[in-house]
Design a protein around this motif. Structure first.
Motif, PDB file in Angstrom:
ATOM      1  N   SER A 179     -48.819  25.463 -71.271  1.00  0.00           N
ATOM      2  CA  SER A 179     -48.321  24.096 -71.235  1.00  0.00           C
ATOM      3  C   SER A 179     -47.049  23.994 -72.065  1.00  0.00           C
ATOM      4  N   GLU A 180     -46.330  22.906 -71.919  1.00  0.00           N
ATOM      5  CA  GLU A 180     -45.077  22.709 -72.642  1.00  0.00           C
ATOM      6  C   GLU A 180     -45.309  22.767 -74.147  1.00  0.00           C
ATOM      7  N   LYS A 181     -44.445  23.456 -74.847  1.00  0.00           N
ATOM      8  CA  LYS A 181     -44.469  23.605 -76.296  1.00  0.00           C
ATOM      9  C   LYS A 181     -45.608  24.511 -76.795  1.00  0.00           C
ATOM     10  N   GLN A 182     -46.317  25.184 -75.865  1.00  0.00           N
ATOM     11  CA  GLN A 182     -47.330  26.152 -76.270  1.00  0.00           C
ATOM     12  C   GLN A 182     -46.780  27.561 -76.103  1.00  0.00           C
ATOM     13  N   PHE A 183     -47.283  28.480 -76.912  1.00  0.00           N
ATOM     14  CA  PHE A 183     -46.809  29.862 -76.831  1.00  0.00           C
ATOM     15  C   PHE A 183     -47.912  30.801 -76.351  1.00  0.00           C
ATOM     16  N   VAL A 184     -49.093  30.248 -76.011  1.00  0.00           N
ATOM     17  CA  VAL A 184     -50.162  31.018 -75.387  1.00  0.00           C
ATOM     18  C   VAL A 184     -50.577  30.291 -74.115  1.00  0.00           C
ATOM     19  N   ALA A 185     -51.086  31.056 -73.136  1.00  0.00           N
ATOM     20  CA  ALA A 185     -51.353  30.476 -71.817  1.00  0.00           C
ATOM     21  C   ALA A 185     -52.820  30.105 -71.601  1.00  0.00           C
ATOM     22  N   ASN A 186     -53.649  30.160 -72.664  1.00  0.00           N
ATOM     23  CA  ASN A 186     -55.075  29.870 -72.513  1.00  0.00           C
ATOM     24  C   ASN A 186     -55.319  28.475 -71.949  1.00  0.00           C
ATOM     25  N   ILE A 187     -56.310  28.361 -71.087  1.00  0.00           N
ATOM     26  CA  ILE A 187     -56.650  27.076 -70.484  1.00  0.00           C
ATOM     27  C   ILE A 187     -57.089  26.086 -71.557  1.00  0.00           C
ATOM     28  N   ASP A 188     -57.801  26.571 -72.590  1.00  0.00           N
ATOM     29  CA  ASP A 188     -58.258  25.686 -73.662  1.00  0.00           C
ATOM     30  C   ASP A 188     -57.095  25.142 -74.482  1.00  0.00           C
ATOM     31  N   GLN A 189     -55.919  25.737 -74.344  1.00  0.00           N
ATOM     32  CA  GLN A 189     -54.727  25.227 -75.016  1.00  0.00           C
ATOM     33  C   GLN A 189     -53.824  24.482 -74.041  1.00  0.00           C
ATOM     34  N   GLY A 190     -54.388  24.052 -72.931  1.00  0.00           N
ATOM     35  CA  GLY A 190     -53.631  23.213 -71.992  1.00  0.00           C
ATOM     36  C   GLY A 190     -52.947  23.965 -70.872  1.00  0.00           C
ATOM     37  N   GLY A 191     -53.172  25.282 -70.763  1.00  0.00           N
ATOM     38  CA  GLY A 191     -52.545  26.064 -69.703  1.00  0.00           C
ATOM     39  C   GLY A 191     -53.018  25.641 -68.323  1.00  0.00           C
ATOM     40  N   GLN A 192     -52.177  25.868 -67.322  1.00  0.00           N
ATOM     41  CA  GLN A 192     -52.541  25.522 -65.953  1.00  0.00           C
ATOM     42  C   GLN A 192     -52.750  26.784 -65.131  1.00  0.00           C
ATOM     43  N   ILE A 193     -53.543  26.664 -64.063  1.00  0.00           N
ATOM     44  CA  ILE A 193     -53.928  27.807 -63.242  1.00  0.00           C
ATOM     45  C   ILE A 193     -53.180  27.791 -61.919  1.00  0.00           C
ATOM     46  N   GLU A 194     -52.720  28.966 -61.517  1.00  0.00           N
ATOM     47  CA  GLU A 194     -52.057  29.125 -60.224  1.00  0.00           C
ATOM     48  C   GLU A 194     -52.554  30.413 -59.566  1.00  0.00           C
ATOM     49  N   SER A 195     -52.333  30.542 -58.284  1.00  0.00           N
ATOM     50  CA  SER A 195     -52.703  31.752 -57.558  1.00  0.00           C
ATOM     51  C   SER A 195     -51.851  32.925 -58.043  1.00  0.00           C
TER      52      SER A 195
END
Length: 445
Positions: free
Chosen positions: A334-350
């Motif tokens: 997510s914006e302003k995050q440096f890790v892609a974990n879903i629990d940190q707001g990351g989004q999922i794509e194919s």
């Protein structure tokens, strides 16, 4: 011989245990002697009686509390072994969870996963329930069983398979837990993913593989070596060895005149700067227990719109020891995050759509195949070299600009949120059933 039918049990005040069987099943056994009924890791000797023609229901009348508490099942698999005069119902699978009160169970973060498992097992012909870890430790039989439209507390017999989803790392170091694991093994219960995996142990194991070592970022133990790593790479990650969900991770960059730190767990300020190494190290010491962290080379992974990107591959093992990738997703921070974990707001794509947008179409497909092969190799190697049984891993992989895959992290209790919304029944639920079925079927042979 395998049948599918309904099953119902009643408490019988008499000492005799009776099993009423449809005639098609009844006549396959030597009814002049008792039949052995098996359910989970428990067995019961019963007298057999036939039911009416056309009846497909098995009815148990018993004084045994564990067997009389088996919930009514409209669709259960029944395996017959006339040679041994035995009948087995299954598979019976329990999900080991932390102690939870009824009101908390309805708001549990894994509630949807629990329900999905129960429905799929019911559809396919199995029995699924939730086993609180407190019950396992006490050698008790209290469990959460889905009945009608809600989870109810009941006493339950031991299952064929236990999948450990307890999230207490402290619990896994308790002597009672180790005793419980040995006890279940002695009772012929197959318990898998018996513990969390720390980042340092995973790295130490994987670096012993000539095939996997080139895909590991350089990693050292302890924050006291961060100066050494920064002098070489200028950009490193500092990670808690037992951190999860993207927490307790820092990224540290050495710049010309200062040090830049990204973090999301220690203070509300996500980005900090330090004018000297001394000031940086002093702050790290206050945040991190030196020996409980690793320092890792930062690999320049490809990104999406300048947002960090990685891939989660969910790998599962069947009863023969063969691993397969059952699902995969791309995770964009997510914006302003440096890790892609879903629990940190990351989004999922194919993964395929991401890879073919970042690389020429065929190249993207080839790289994706390489990532899957790397995930399978890592799963197979770890399961062979770790103590205990492991049948599911979440493998996090990143890709550099040359298309080379790198192993970021491996989880033994992967998130159940990382699946595509268009999957009606998530692959991990189907894999758990197939694994349980194979374990049960193999034990009964």
């Amino acid at each position: 011989m395998m049948y599918k039918c309904s099953f119902i049990s009643f408490e019988n005040e008499r000492n005799a245990d009776e099993l009423l069987l449809p005639e098609g099943i009844y006549h396959k056994f030597d009814v002049s002697r008792q039949l052995t009924l098996r359910a989970g890791a428990s067995s019961l000797n019963v007298n057999c009686l036939p039911t009416g023609r056309g009846d497909s229901q098995i009815t148990l009348k018993t004084s045994h509390p564990l067997f009389s508490s088996i919930p009514r099942m409209e669709n259960i698999l029944v395996k017959l072994d006339p040679a041994k005069n035995s009948l087995s119902i299954g598979p019976v699978t329990a999900l080991l969870i932390d102690h939870c009160h009824e009101d908390k169970l309805n708001t549990h973060s894994l509630k949807e996963y629990f329900t999905e498992c129960q429905r799929w097992f019911q559809l396919k012909g199995g029995l699924f329930y939730l086993l609180p870890v407190t019950s396992l430790l006490k050698n008790g039989s209290e469990a959460w069983v889905f009945n009608q439209s809600e989870w109810q507390k009941k006493i339950m017999l031991l299952p064929h398979v236990i999948y450990n989803r307890s999230h207490s790392r402290k619990l896994e170091t308790h002597p009672l837990y180790e005793s419980a694991l040995k006890r279940t093994e002695g009772q012929s219960v197959h318990l898998f993913n018996s513990s969390f995996l720390s980042k340092d142990i995973v790295y130490k194991q994987l670096r012993n593989s000539k095939q996997l070592h080139p895909h590991l970022p350089e990693t050292v133990q302890g924050i006291d070596r961060i100066d050494e790593m920064l002098s070489i790479y200028k950009d490193v990650f500092v990670k808690a060895v037992n951190g999860s969900k993207g927490r307790y991770i820092l990224r540290v960059q050495q710049r010309a005149n200062d040090y830049l730190v990204y973090q999301n767990s220690f203070t509300s300020k996500r980005t900090l700067t330090f004018p000297t190494y001394s000031s940086l190290y002093k702050q790290l010491q206050s945040w991190c227990h030196a020996s409980h962290y690793i320092v890792q080379q930062t690999i320049p992974f490809v990104s999406v719109n300048d947002q960090p990107l990685d891939f989660r591959f969910l790998c599962h093992k069947n009863h023969k020891g063969t691993w397969s990738v059952i699902s995969s997703v791309g995770r964009i921070a997510s914006e302003k995050q440096f890790v892609a974990n879903i629990d940190q707001g990351g989004q999922i794509e194919s993964p395929l759509s991401i890879m073919t947008s970042l690389f020429p179409h065929e190249d993207g497909k080839v790289i994706l195949v390489k990532m899957k092969a790397l995930a399978l190799s890592a799963s197979s190697f770890l399961s062979q070299h770790l103590d205990g049984q492991y049948a599911e891993f979440g493998i996090d992989i990143g890709i550099d600009g040359n298309g080379k895959p790198w192993i970021i992290e491996i989880n033994s209790k992967p998130s159940k949120r990382t699946f595509m919304d268009n999957e009606r029944v998530r692959p991990s639920v189907k894999a758990l059933y197939e694994y349980s079925y194979n374990i049960w079927n193999e034990k009964e042979d």
